[in-house]
Design an enzyme around this catalytic site. Structure first.
Site, PDB file in Angstrom:
ATOM      1  N   PHE A  65      -5.597 -12.877  13.945  1.00 51.38           N
ATOM      2  CA  PHE A  65      -5.392 -12.445  15.324  1.00 51.38           C
ATOM      3  C   PHE A  65      -3.936 -12.024  15.489  1.00 51.38           C
ATOM      4  O   PHE A  65      -3.023 -12.771  15.094  1.00 51.38           O
ATOM      5  CB  PHE A  65      -5.727 -13.605  16.262  1.00 51.38           C
ATOM      6  N   ASP A  77      -5.706 -21.971  11.756  1.00 46.25           N
ATOM      7  CA  ASP A  77      -5.993 -21.696  13.161  1.00 46.25           C
ATOM      8  C   ASP A  77      -7.507 -21.808  13.344  1.00 46.25           C
ATOM      9  O   ASP A  77      -8.285 -21.066  12.718  1.00 46.25           O
ATOM     10  CB  ASP A  77      -5.484 -20.292  13.524  1.00 46.25           C
ATOM     11  N   TYR A 101     -10.308 -22.881  25.388  1.00 49.70           N
ATOM     12  CA  TYR A 101     -11.061 -22.102  26.388  1.00 49.70           C
ATOM     13  C   TYR A 101     -12.169 -21.247  25.777  1.00 49.70           C
ATOM     14  O   TYR A 101     -12.868 -20.558  26.482  1.00 49.70           O
ATOM     15  CB  TYR A 101     -10.109 -21.231  27.231  1.00 49.70           C
ATOM     16  N   LYS A 102     -12.292 -21.275  24.435  1.00 51.65           N
ATOM     17  CA  LYS A 102     -13.372 -20.510  23.793  1.00 51.65           C
ATOM     18  C   LYS A 102     -14.595 -21.415  23.667  1.00 51.65           C
ATOM     19  O   LYS A 102     -15.271 -21.660  24.653  1.00 51.65           O
ATOM     20  CB  LYS A 102     -12.888 -19.965  22.449  1.00 51.65           C
ATOM     21  N   ARG A 140     -18.503  -7.228  19.753  1.00 49.60           N
ATOM     22  CA  ARG A 140     -18.597  -8.628  19.305  1.00 49.60           C
ATOM     23  C   ARG A 140     -19.577  -9.402  20.169  1.00 49.60           C
ATOM     24  O   ARG A 140     -19.582  -9.248  21.388  1.00 49.60           O
ATOM     25  CB  ARG A 140     -17.240  -9.331  19.501  1.00 49.60           C
TER      26      ARG A 140
HETATM   27  C1  LIG Z   1      -7.806 -16.566  21.065  1.00 48.09           C
HETATM   28  C2  LIG Z   1      -6.782 -16.618  20.001  1.00 48.09           C
HETATM   29  C3  LIG Z   1      -5.413 -16.709  20.320  1.00 48.09           C
HETATM   30  C4  LIG Z   1      -4.944 -16.682  21.744  1.00 48.09           C
HETATM   31  O1  LIG Z   1      -3.740 -17.338  21.909  1.00 48.09           O
HETATM   32  P1  LIG Z   1      -3.242 -17.759  23.353  1.00 48.09           P
HETATM   33  O2  LIG Z   1      -1.830 -18.099  23.164  1.00 48.09           O
HETATM   34  O3  LIG Z   1      -4.109 -18.904  23.803  1.00 48.09           O
HETATM   35  O4  LIG Z   1      -3.445 -16.592  24.272  1.00 48.09           O
HETATM   36  C5  LIG Z   1      -4.507 -16.826  19.276  1.00 48.09           C
HETATM   37  N1  LIG Z   1      -4.920 -16.838  17.991  1.00 48.09           N
HETATM   38  C6  LIG Z   1      -6.224 -16.734  17.662  1.00 48.09           C
HETATM   39  C7  LIG Z   1      -6.628 -16.761  16.223  1.00 48.09           C
HETATM   40  C8  LIG Z   1      -7.188 -16.600  18.649  1.00 48.09           C
HETATM   41  O5  LIG Z   1      -8.478 -16.479  18.330  1.00 48.09           O
END
Ligand SMILES: *Cc1c(COP(=O)(O)O)cnc(C)c1O
Length: 397
Positions: A113, A184, A209-210, A356
């Site tokens: 990400f 992660d 939040y996911k 997705r």
């Molecule tokens: C959703 C996601 C994020 C989002 O990070 P935030 O700081 O909570 O906005 C970061 N890394 C990964 C791999 C994600 O899937």
């Protein structure tokens, strides 16, 4: 056996909606509004600042962290909540690099990400010690772990394709080469069984939040392997990471526990929402979640491929190598997704051309998935996506 009809009843889902985006933002657990109201009225309202002690707010990041720890195989006292995932990535990476002072390479992959990569880039610039963020294709990570690597920074399940890395194998190779492993778990925690302790992860981070349904902006979690608690020095040394925040010392002394990964005042309302959202896991067996998720993914792939020959499956076909989502590529994917959302099926779009679909057994059934594939099939057969308004890009896709 987990009763998925019962878990579904615990969520508010709008009428007529099939929600295939719980991998981006989980839906509202029905218990959350009451819990938020109670925390606001009875705790904040009545207790005012005494709530930190009387309502136990000060320990909430640890208590909730332990509940998430149970889902990811982390022992009690090794997980704490706070901040956003991007911040937790920064913290874990800063600590890891300090623990490998003679090495300069941070190894990650092009499927990660972007925020994780941006945070790494920013940290490397601030450190100004000649570190390098090395990006390789997801399949090339293992071959690139050598004795120059300080740590690997890998998202277990790629946000776009859903490709799942082998945590235990990559961590083992990292350790053999003297490197550390940061995982992660944004698309893992709550999606399938995870074992950070068994897999040997040195650090793990993820968001709530996911798949954990804490609501927009819910706090992230960070895990530090128990053997590193003392070696992992916090780079973001806020007062809540101090051994004695209320001693108001002028010098920073890190807490001798996972508390050292805290930064500042925790978000109590969001933590209360998350705490209520975590109740559902008391009646869920993670291996049932995984089995059902594989069933939903396979059903969706089969039914969509039958109806939409122009789509290309970009998720691995082999369930072993896939997280809990299905992604298809199509040049007009953005317009197709808007047409789909217009008809009550919510997924999302990731540039340049990926649609997705998150599979979340807590509240999605095989019937939902079948119906979603049928609606998608109609959109493709009748070219219902081919309308100018479906091409207008919104701020969040
Ligand atoms: C959703 C996601 C994020 C989002 O990070 P935030 O700081 O909570 O906005 C970061 N890394 C990964 C791999 C994600 O899937």
């Amino acid at each position: 056996m987990t009763d998925f009809d019962a878990t579904r009843q615990l969520f508010h889902l709008p009428d007529g909606v099939i929600y295939l985006d719980g991998n981006s933002l989980g839906p509202l657990p029905k218990s959350v509004p009451a819990r938020l109201g109670q925390t606001a009225r009875d705790e904040w309202g009545e207790m005012l600042i005494t709530g930190w002690n009387r309502a136990g707010w000060v320990d909430l990041p640890r208590r909730v962290g332990d509940r998430i720890g149970k889902l990811i195989g982390a022992p009690g006292g090794s997980v704490v909540m706070g901040d956003t995932l991007s911040i937790k990535v920064y913290q874990a990476l800063a600590s890891a690099l300090e623990m490998r002072p003679d090495r300069r390479v941070v190894l990650s992959d092009t499927g990660n990400f972007p925020s994780d990569l941006y945070m790494a880039d920013g940290l490397i610039r601030s450190l100004d010690k000649g570190h390098e963020l090395k990006l390789v294709a997801p399949e090339e990570v293992k071959a690139n772990i050598d004795e120059t690597v300080a740590c690997i920074l890998i998202t277990e399940v790629g946000y776009s394709t859903g490709l799942r890395h082998d945590m235990a194998r990559l961590t083992q190779k990292a350790h053999e080469q003297g490197a550390l492993a940061i995982w992660d778990l944004a698309h893992s925690a709550g999606a399938f069984p995870v074992d950070v302790l068994g897999g040997g992860a040195d650090f793990a981070v993820g968001c709530s939040y996911k798949y954990l349904n804490s609501g927009p902006g819910g706090p992230a979690f960070v895990y530090v392997a128990p053997e590193h608690t003392e070696a992992a020095r916090p780079a973001l040394s806020g007062w809540f990471a101090h051994e004695a925040p209320f001693a108001f010392d002028l010098d920073f002394r890190p807490a001798q526990s996972i508390d050292r990964m805290r930064v500042g005042t925790p978000p109590i309302l969001q933590l209360a929402a998350l705490d209520a959202a975590m109740d559902v896991w008391d009646q869920v067996d993670m291996s049932d979640i995984r089995a059902r998720s594989v069933e939903l993914c396979e059903l969706f792939i089969r039914e969509v491929e039958r109806r939409c020959p122009d789509f290309e499956l970009v998720s691995p076909r082999d369930a072993e190598r896939r997280g809990s989502q299905v992604a298809f590529r199509f040049a007009e994917g953005y317009a197709v997704m808007q047409a789909l959302i217009d008809r009550g099926v919510i997924g999302d779009f990731r540039a340049p051309d990926i649609m997705r679909f998150g599979m979340t057994p807590l509240y999605i059934s095989p019937d939902d998935v079948q119906r979603a594939a049928e609606i998608l099939g109609e959109i493709m057969t009748d070219r219902l996506w081919d309308r100018p308004e479906y091409r207008v890009k919104a701020a969040v896709t």
